[in-house]
Motif scaffolding. Structure first.
Motif, PDB file in Angstrom:
ATOM      1  N   LEU A   1      47.612  48.029  46.909  1.00 40.52           N
ATOM      2  CA  LEU A   1      48.783  47.308  46.402  1.00 40.52           C
ATOM      3  C   LEU A   1      48.369  45.990  45.762  1.00 40.52           C
TER       4      LEU A   1
ATOM      5  N   LEU B   1      54.978  50.647  51.719  1.00 40.33           N
ATOM      6  CA  LEU B   1      54.003  49.967  50.859  1.00 40.33           C
ATOM      7  C   LEU B   1      54.120  50.439  49.415  1.00 40.33           C
TER       8      LEU B   1
ATOM      9  N   LEU C   1      55.114  45.843  40.721  1.00 37.26           N
ATOM     10  CA  LEU C   1      54.763  46.176  39.340  1.00 37.26           C
ATOM     11  C   LEU C   1      55.924  45.890  38.393  1.00 37.26           C
TER      12      LEU C   1
ATOM     13  N   SER D   1      46.380  46.780  42.488  1.00 34.82           N
ATOM     14  CA  SER D   1      47.124  47.253  41.325  1.00 34.82           C
ATOM     15  C   SER D   1      48.041  46.159  40.782  1.00 34.82           C
ATOM     16  N   THR D   2      48.630  45.375  41.677  1.00 37.01           N
ATOM     17  CA  THR D   2      49.478  44.292  41.184  1.00 37.01           C
ATOM     18  C   THR D   2      48.645  43.260  40.441  1.00 37.01           C
TER      19      THR D   2
ATOM     20  N   GLN E   1      46.308  51.507  51.588  1.00 31.87           N
ATOM     21  CA  GLN E   1      47.437  51.275  50.686  1.00 31.87           C
ATOM     22  C   GLN E   1      47.644  49.787  50.421  1.00 31.87           C
ATOM     23  N   GLY E   2      47.456  48.977  51.471  1.00 30.85           N
ATOM     24  CA  GLY E   2      47.691  47.547  51.317  1.00 30.85           C
ATOM     25  C   GLY E   2      46.744  46.931  50.305  1.00 30.85           C
TER      26      GLY E   2
ATOM     27  N   LEU F   1      49.779  42.751  30.542  1.00 27.24           N
ATOM     28  CA  LEU F   1      51.149  42.321  30.226  1.00 27.24           C
ATOM     29  C   LEU F   1      51.148  41.245  29.148  1.00 27.24           C
TER      30      LEU F   1
ATOM     31  N   ALA G   1      56.945  38.749  33.055  1.00 25.39           N
ATOM     32  CA  ALA G   1      56.312  38.531  31.746  1.00 25.39           C
ATOM     33  C   ALA G   1      57.378  38.315  30.670  1.00 25.39           C
TER      34      ALA G   1
ATOM     35  N   ARG H   1      43.164  54.285  55.562  1.00 30.26           N
ATOM     36  CA  ARG H   1      44.306  54.165  54.659  1.00 30.26           C
ATOM     37  C   ARG H   1      44.252  52.762  54.097  1.00 30.26           C
TER      38      ARG H   1
ATOM     39  N   TRP I   1      47.619  44.571  37.087  1.00 30.55           N
ATOM     40  CA  TRP I   1      48.715  44.703  36.150  1.00 30.55           C
ATOM     41  C   TRP I   1      49.140  43.335  35.611  1.00 30.55           C
ATOM     42  N   LEU I   2      49.231  42.369  36.524  1.00 28.98           N
ATOM     43  CA  LEU I   2      49.769  41.070  36.139  1.00 28.98           C
ATOM     44  C   LEU I   2      48.702  40.147  35.553  1.00 28.98           C
TER      45      LEU I   2
ATOM     46  N   SER J   1      56.642  42.158  38.028  1.00 30.33           N
ATOM     47  CA  SER J   1      55.746  41.395  37.153  1.00 30.33           C
ATOM     48  C   SER J   1      56.062  41.669  35.691  1.00 30.33           C
TER      49      SER J   1
ATOM     50  N   SER K   1      54.948  48.319  46.176  1.00 33.54           N
ATOM     51  CA  SER K   1      54.090  48.193  45.001  1.00 33.54           C
ATOM     52  C   SER K   1      54.901  48.448  43.735  1.00 33.54           C
TER      53      SER K   1
END
Lengths: 267, 269
Positions: free
Chosen positions: B183, A28, A36, B186-187, B179-180, B196, A43, B177, B190-191, A39, A32
């Motif tokens: 993920l 995972l 990241l 955070s994506t 994590q999924g 960005l 951009a 946990r 970020w996007l 993406s 990720s």
């Protein structure tokens, strides 16, 4: 030398095994990183599709620079996680234990952990490189691929060298200096673009002092069959990657000097 | 309300302890802003004659500065303490507190975001406003009304972001946990938050996602209000959308927490 290599691979295998115990987590995390960095490139693509070009550079050309520097930092990051923990080693006195072992302490730090997680970033960087190579107008020969490989290797040695410098500074500050991120991650960010778009002072710094720009941009130009708009000679592309290993050797020498003068607090 | 304010204050004071680290952070952020501005200047310079971008270069420069100053709002991190609690059983103590657990966690998430921003933003904004060379400096917003709306939208942005982080903590109660979920968060952060690119520069599909997912409300919308890309008259739908996210995410988080707490088993020992 061969003994050191055997030892290194034994330690690395051990580190892989330990990480695979947490397989789901590792996968995972790798995903990720892919998400990241993908993406980020997305951009870049979006900007190109809107603005057409970047001061005369195409997306395929920028992808070459981007791929070199990203692959370089992913490789460097994977092998130097141990350096990342150096401040803690120093504070906890753990470093003194490393000094007792009959192997070079820097070697032990580098062998401490090789992360699987960074595989994601490396994969993304290679994908971008493949895209860049295939979208260029000319086909690449052996020379170009050799240059690409050399540039990636040189970039990774510079990043490892920078992290060794950061570790060396810990001898004086005990805390890890986050300002160094400007050189490492900042350098990686800057190296993704053709140097011509940056102001002269920044360019000079990342060519002459911390040579990330030197080992990414000039070999990149040779791969792209382009002349430097700023007039650097063409042979620079083939010579520039040498700066990487030299930088690393210098960093190692500084680290060794610091170790020799290191006095443990003893507690 | 008092216990939540106290939690907010305590967590804020602890966040403000890391001043040296924040100074290093500001230096890095300044460098980042400079790089990004150089890249945008180069892109805008390559625009073919007669074509225009949906957001001007001047607005984009302001957007970059503010984005670097305020990036701690973006809900890219989780509250590790809550996850640790679930693993080591400290959650039992949390449950004995005479406060609403959701409110307590929410107050912590909010003050973490707020503290981190408070540490970095003022210094960075001063540099961006006064020291950066003229064409690349941060400009004042186009009108007082735009500024007021920006401040309100910024306050809402903190609330949306804290609701997202708390929702992630609640998911940790479910799955230990996560994590999924992390993920995805955070994506998305970020996007889609504007870190960005702002929504107007994104391809249409992504711009649509930014509009219909809560991430855009944590940064992109307030910044576009400041630079004037969203005019004062178009501001009301933005603020209403943010309010809807705050209400929706907190209600969902609270409901999910109540459901999962009913099933929590603390192993004694």
């Amino acid at each position: 030398m061969s003994r050191a290599l055997t030892l290194y691979f034994t330690l690395v295998r051990q580190s892989f095994r330990a990480q695979l115990e947490y397989r789901a987590d590792s996968i995972l995390l790798a995903l990720s990183y892919v998400a990241l960095s993908a993406s980020e490139f997305f951009a870049l693509w979006a900007m190109f599709s809107r603005f057409g070009s970047l001061k005369g550079w195409t997306l395929a050309e920028v992808a070459i620079f981007y791929g070199i520097v990203e692959a370089g930092i992913a490789l460097a990051d994977a092998v130097s996680r141990g350096l990342d923990h150096f401040a803690e080693h120093l504070k906890s006195g753990n470093f003194d234990r490393l000094l007792l072992r009959p192997v070079d302490p820097l070697f032990l730090l580098l062998a401490e952990e090789v992360t699987v997680k960074r595989a994601g970033r490396l994969a993304q960087a290679l994908a971008v490189l493949v895209y860049g190579c295939s979208a260029l107008d000319h086909t690449l020969g052996l020379r170009e691929f050799a240059l690409l490989g050399a540039a990636v290797f040189a970039a990774s040695t510079i990043f490892v060298g920078l992290w060794i410098f950061q570790a060396s500074l810990c001898f004086f500050t005990t805390e890890s200096l986050e300002v160094m991120n400007i050189l490492t991650y900042g350098g990686a960010q800057l190296g993704q673009y053709p140097l011509t778009i940056f102001p002269a002072s920044l360019r000079r710094f990342f060519v002459g002092v911390v040579p990330i720009g030197l080992v990414v941009y000039y070999p990149g130009l040779a791969v792209l069959h382009r002349d430097d708009p700023l007039g650097a000679p063409a042979w620079l592309g083939s010579v520039a990657p040498l700066a990487g290993p030299l930088f690393l050797v210098f960093a190692v020498a500084v680290f060794k000097l610091c170790v020799r003068r290191y006095q443990s607090t003893g507690s | 309300m008092r216990p939540y304010l106290a939690t907010f204050g305590a967590a804020l004071r602890s966040a403000l302890q890391y001043r040296a680290a924040a100074l290093a952070g500001v230096t890095t952020q300044l460098f980042w802003a400079a790089l990004r501005i150089a890249v945008f200047v180069a892109f805008y310079g390559s625009l073919a004659e007669g074509r225009r971008a949906p957001i001007s270069l001047e607005q984009m420069i302001d957007y970059v500065w503010l984005g670097q100053a305020l990036f701690a709002i973006v809900p890219a991190q989780r509250d590790r303490a809550v996850e640790a609690m679930m693993r080591d059983g400290t959650i039992a103590y949390e449950l004995t507190r005479p406060v609403d657990l959701y409110g307590y966690w929410y107050a912590r998430a909010l003050s973490n975001r707020f503290g981190a921003t408070l540490l970095r933003a003022p210094l960075l904004l001063v540099v961006a406003f006064l020291i950066a060379p003229a064409p690349y400096a941060l400009r004042a917003p186009p009108s007082t009304a735009a500024f007021v709306l920006f401040v309100v939208a910024l306050a809402f942005a903190f609330l949306v972001s804290a609701a997202l982080v708390t929702l992630l903590s609640v998911v940790a109660v479910y799955s230990l946990r996560n994590q999924g979920a992390l993920l995805l968060l955070s994506t998305g952060a970020w996007l889609l938050s504007g870190l960005l690119l702002p929504a107007p520069l994104m391809p249409e599909a992504i711009a649509l996602l930014m509009k219909w997912l809560p991430f855009g409300a944590t940064m992109d919308l307030p910044l576009r209000l400041y630079v004037g890309q969203i005019g004062v008259s178009e501001a009301w739908p933005v603020l209403c959308q943010q309010l809807a996210w705050i209400a929706g995410l907190t209600l969902a988080g609270r409901a999910l927490l109540l459901r999962s707490l009913a099933r929590v088993v603390v192993q004694g020992g």
